[in-house]
Structure formats: C-alpha cells, structure tokens
Design a protein around this motif. Structure first.
Motif, short mmCIF file in Angstrom:
data_model
loop_
_atom_site.label_atom_id
_atom_site.label_comp_id
_atom_site.label_asym_id
_atom_site.label_seq_id
_atom_site.Cartn_x
_atom_site.Cartn_y
_atom_site.Cartn_z
N ASN A 74 -44.88 10.78 15.85
CA ASN A 74 -44.95 12.15 16.35
C ASN A 74 -45.63 12.23 17.72
O ASN A 74 -46.46 13.09 17.99
CB ASN A 74 -45.67 13.06 15.34
N ARG B 22 -47.53 8.76 4.43
CA ARG B 22 -48.21 9.77 3.61
C ARG B 22 -49.70 9.47 3.41
O ARG B 22 -50.53 10.37 3.55
CB ARG B 22 -47.53 9.88 2.24
N LEU C 293 -49.80 12.26 6.55
CA LEU C 293 -48.69 13.14 6.92
C LEU C 293 -47.84 13.36 5.66
O LEU C 293 -46.86 12.65 5.43
CB LEU C 293 -47.85 12.51 8.05
N GLY D 130 -45.73 15.55 4.78
CA GLY D 130 -44.44 16.24 4.87
C GLY D 130 -43.27 15.37 4.44
O GLY D 130 -42.24 15.89 4.02
N THR E 149 -41.72 12.43 12.03
CA THR E 149 -41.71 13.02 10.69
C THR E 149 -41.50 14.52 10.83
O THR E 149 -41.50 15.05 11.95
CB THR E 149 -43.06 12.77 9.96
N GLU F 181 -43.52 16.76 10.44
CA GLU F 181 -44.67 17.35 11.13
C GLU F 181 -44.50 17.28 12.65
O GLU F 181 -45.13 18.02 13.38
CB GLU F 181 -45.97 16.64 10.73
N GLN G 158 -43.96 20.92 17.60
CA GLN G 158 -45.38 20.65 17.82
C GLN G 158 -46.22 21.92 17.82
O GLN G 158 -47.27 21.97 17.21
CB GLN G 158 -45.57 19.87 19.11
N PRO H 5 -37.50 18.09 4.24
CA PRO H 5 -37.81 17.12 5.31
C PRO H 5 -36.68 16.12 5.54
O PRO H 5 -36.35 15.81 6.68
CB PRO H 5 -39.08 16.43 4.80
#
Length: 162
Positions: free
Chosen positions: A11, A30, A35, A37, A76, A78, A82, A105
């Motif tokens: 990201n 994760r 993260l 998501g 990802t 996430e 942004q 996702p």
C-alpha cells in the motif's frame, strides 16, 4: 525455524520483515502487518476472498508464501483509497455490490485488475474477471452492476483529467 528477510512495498509503504519460509502471504498481511481487510475464506484458493494485488495482478494470498513476494508491490483493500473510497469501492457501495462484505476485498482486487487493463468491459468480461470469486450472498448481479458503474466513473474521471 529459520526466518527469511523480505522487503516489499505494501500500500505504498516499504515493509521489511523476518518471516518463516512457509508463512502464507495472507497470514503475513493480516497478522504481521495488521491489515485485516484481506479475508481468508476457504484457505484452498477456491473462494477468492483473500485476493489482493501483487504488481497489479490479482492473486490468492492463501496460496502464496510471503517469501515469494520479496521485492514485490502489494495492494490490499486498505490501499485502494488512501484518503477516500476508491471509485471502485464507491461504485460497490452505490450499487449494493456488497451484502455481507466477506467476498468484497477479493472482488475489488479482481475488478481493479480488470479495469486497469480494460476500461470498458462487457458484462461477459466482468463475469469472467470475477469467475474465481465466490459470493456467499449470491449478489453477483449487483457486483457486475458495480463494476460496470466503476468503469464508467473511471472513464469519466480520465476524460476530465485529460
């Protein structure tokens, strides 16, 4: 167990870690990077819930080891928007392309890969792009509508920017 040093961009942020050689990418994302998501559904590469983008390509993170991604760029869910929702996320919200949200996702990753390469897909091309993703709520038509809407929004934004 020996650990291996990896360095990857997640990201937009450079991440370096020592990971066990058999740590799954989904677990690394994760648990090590916090993260959540990226969802883990079947853990066998069947449902697509764990899809994320590796160098722009949607991959099943439950089938890859984190060490395989050394030097890669990962996005990802996430990282899609942004500061605000990404147009694809916004279209899913507007078109009710998510019911329980578990598959979302993975669907978003598949949609992003498709729209990055094909800005004006047909419904058949959208169905093909999400064919490896299972929606337990069976809301496929809403998801297709959302991807079609996202494509239109992205084309409009690109035209306005030119």
């Amino acid at each position: 167990m020996d650990k291996i040093a990896i360095s990857l961009t997640v990201n937009g942020r450079l991440r370096q870690a020592l990971v066990p050689s058999r740590m799954l990418l989904s677990d690394f994302i994760r648990h090590e990077l916090a993260l959540p998501g990226t969802h883990v559904g079947c853990e066998h590469g069947v449902c697509g819930a764990c899809n994320l983008l590796v160098d722009g390509k949607a991959v099943r993170s439950c089938l890859m080891f984190a060490v395989q991604l050394d030097g890669s760029t990962i996005t990802t869910v996430e990282g899609f928007g942004q500061d605000d929702l990404h147009p694809i996320q916004h279209a899913f919200w507007e078109e009710h392309g998510l019911q329980c949200g578990f598959c979302t996702p993975g669907m978003l990753a598949a949609a992003k890969e498709l729209l990055d390469h094909n800005p004006d897909p047909t419904d058949e091309e959208i169905r093909e792009a999400i064919a490896g993703n299972l929606c337990r709520c069976t809301g496929y038509q809403y998801i297709i509508n959302a991807i079609r809407s996202a494509a239109a929004k992205l084309r409009t934004a690109e035209t306005e920017a030119a």
